[in-house]
Motif scaffolding. Structure first.
Motif, PDB file in Angstrom:
ATOM      1  N   ARG A 164      -9.215 -31.802  14.844  1.00 35.52           N
ATOM      2  CA  ARG A 164      -8.556 -30.606  14.470  1.00 35.52           C
ATOM      3  C   ARG A 164      -8.419 -29.570  15.637  1.00 35.52           C
ATOM      4  NH1 ARG A 164      -5.930 -30.521  10.450  1.00 35.52           N
ATOM      5  NH2 ARG A 164      -6.168 -28.274  10.487  1.00 35.52           N
ATOM      6  N   HIS A 165      -8.956 -30.091  16.999  1.00 35.43           N
ATOM      7  CA  HIS A 165      -8.663 -29.283  17.953  1.00 35.43           C
ATOM      8  C   HIS A 165      -7.275 -28.823  18.389  1.00 35.43           C
ATOM      9  CE1 HIS A 165      -9.415 -27.759  22.040  1.00 35.43           C
ATOM     10  NE2 HIS A 165      -8.451 -28.650  22.694  1.00 35.43           N
TER      11      HIS A 165
ATOM     12  N   HIS B 284      -5.123 -27.505  16.364  1.00 37.70           N
ATOM     13  CA  HIS B 284      -4.671 -26.893  15.266  1.00 37.70           C
ATOM     14  C   HIS B 284      -5.555 -25.438  15.425  1.00 37.70           C
ATOM     15  CE1 HIS B 284      -2.457 -29.563  13.278  1.00 37.70           C
ATOM     16  NE2 HIS B 284      -3.480 -30.496  13.447  1.00 37.70           N
ATOM     17  N   ARG B 285      -6.607 -25.378  16.342  1.00 35.37           N
ATOM     18  CA  ARG B 285      -7.372 -24.297  16.621  1.00 35.37           C
ATOM     19  C   ARG B 285      -6.714 -23.198  17.758  1.00 35.37           C
ATOM     20  NH1 ARG B 285     -12.519 -28.258  16.642  1.00 35.37           N
ATOM     21  NH2 ARG B 285     -12.793 -28.254  14.384  1.00 35.37           N
TER      22      ARG B 285
ATOM     23  N   SER C 199     -11.832 -18.763  17.274  1.00 36.30           N
ATOM     24  CA  SER C 199     -12.257 -19.660  16.191  1.00 36.30           C
ATOM     25  C   SER C 199     -11.290 -19.313  14.954  1.00 36.30           C
ATOM     26  CB  SER C 199     -13.564 -19.977  15.714  1.00 36.30           C
ATOM     27  OG  SER C 199     -13.821 -18.721  14.920  1.00 36.30           O
TER      28      SER C 199
ATOM     29  N   ASP D  71      -9.458 -22.204  11.639  1.00 36.12           N
ATOM     30  CA  ASP D  71      -8.907 -23.242  11.581  1.00 36.12           C
ATOM     31  C   ASP D  71      -8.937 -23.504   9.830  1.00 36.12           C
ATOM     32  OD1 ASP D  71      -7.605 -25.759  10.819  1.00 36.12           O
ATOM     33  OD2 ASP D  71      -9.091 -26.911  11.826  1.00 36.12           O
TER      34      ASP D  71
ATOM     35  N   GLY E  94      -8.870 -26.759   7.997  1.00 34.76           N
ATOM     36  CA  GLY E  94      -9.857 -27.920   8.857  1.00 34.76           C
ATOM     37  C   GLY E  94     -10.953 -28.354   7.968  1.00 34.76           C
TER      38      GLY E  94
END
Length: 264
Positions: A100-101, A103-104, A109, A111, A114
């Protein structure tokens, strides 16, 4: 995704030359060929892990892969490579969450999708019950499924898989290829994968690309590419090809010259 006239290799030595491949949404394309034919090199070059010496690799909208920042590319293309380091001190869920990195946000922080995505792909790959296990305690097959889940969590329209059935027993090979087929059929993902097992390639792929010594010698539907006339010279061994009339599947068998019969 498409690659046109790609030349690629290592330290100035070409391993792939003038290769062209198309990956279409909702279709699975399998790269086959003998060891050293350039399958993995071509796939890794399409994922921008190696710069192309010549040619062009583009995504939908005529966007050149080489023009994208790494973070932007990671939102569009995922690669499951043959070998990944096994991190220590982290759980299975944490490894899946690595996907998910991209998309962050860069800072802070956030997501929102996520947790749902991570849970869904862990269920798809059969690793939900391993969520709290340290990844360095897993078997090779379990670890392969965790890395696949991490790739799926990246949630990209293009998925590249380099020998994804490695380390998996027969059950999980079948299940993984079923997942690949579902990703194309239900999610509309463009899938490109390297496979050594010719029968698996014929069963899962809409299109097959046959490489020999770094060049594409044939590309098209399995029935057109996976013929004795093409496979035998490519692999340097007599290959029988049988079409099962009941299932419609293609089965191959290699005949070792002077030494009897061997399964392909």
């Amino acid at each position: 995704m498409r690659a046109d006239g790609v030349r690629a290799g290592y330290r100035g030595t070409a391993v792939v030359d003038d290769a062209s491949v198309r990956l279409a949404a909702g279709r699975v394309t399998a790269l086959i060929g003998p060891n050293g034919s350039g399958k993995s090199t071509l796939l890794r070059t399409m994922a921008a892990l190696h710069p192309a010496m010549a040619g062009r690799i583009e995504l939908a909208g005529d966007v050149a892969v080489r023009d994208l920042a790494p973070r932007d590319l990671a939102r569009r293309v995922t690669l499951l490579s043959q070998a990944r380091p096994t991190p220590g001190g982290v759980t299975v869920r944490e490894v899946v969450e690595y996907g998910r990195h991209p998309h962050r946000p860069r800072w802070g922080s956030g997501d929102a999708e996520g947790p749902e995505v991570v849970g869904r792909v862990m269920e798809m790959t059969g690793v939900t019950e391993l969520a709290l296990r340290p990844v360095d305690s897993l078997s090779g097959g379990q670890l392969q499924r965790v890395w696949l889940a991490s790739c799926l969590a990246q949630d990209t329209p293009v998925l590249l898989l380099d020998e994804p059935t490695t380390f998996l027993d027969l059950r999980y090979q079948v299940e993984l290829l079923d997942i690949v087929r579902d990703l194309a059929d239900r999610e509309g993902i463009a899938v490109g994968l390297v496979l050594h097992d010719l029968d698996q390639a014929a069963a899962v792929a809409d299109d097959v690309v046959l490489l020999v010594e770094g060049r594409v010698v044939a590309a098209g539907p399995p029935a057109e590419v996976m013929t004795a006339e093409l496979l035998s010279p490519a692999y340097g061994i007599d290959v029988d090809v049988h079409h099962d009339p009941a299932s419609g599947l293609i089965h191959t068998r290699a005949r070792a010259r002077h030494h009897g019969r061997l399964g392909a």
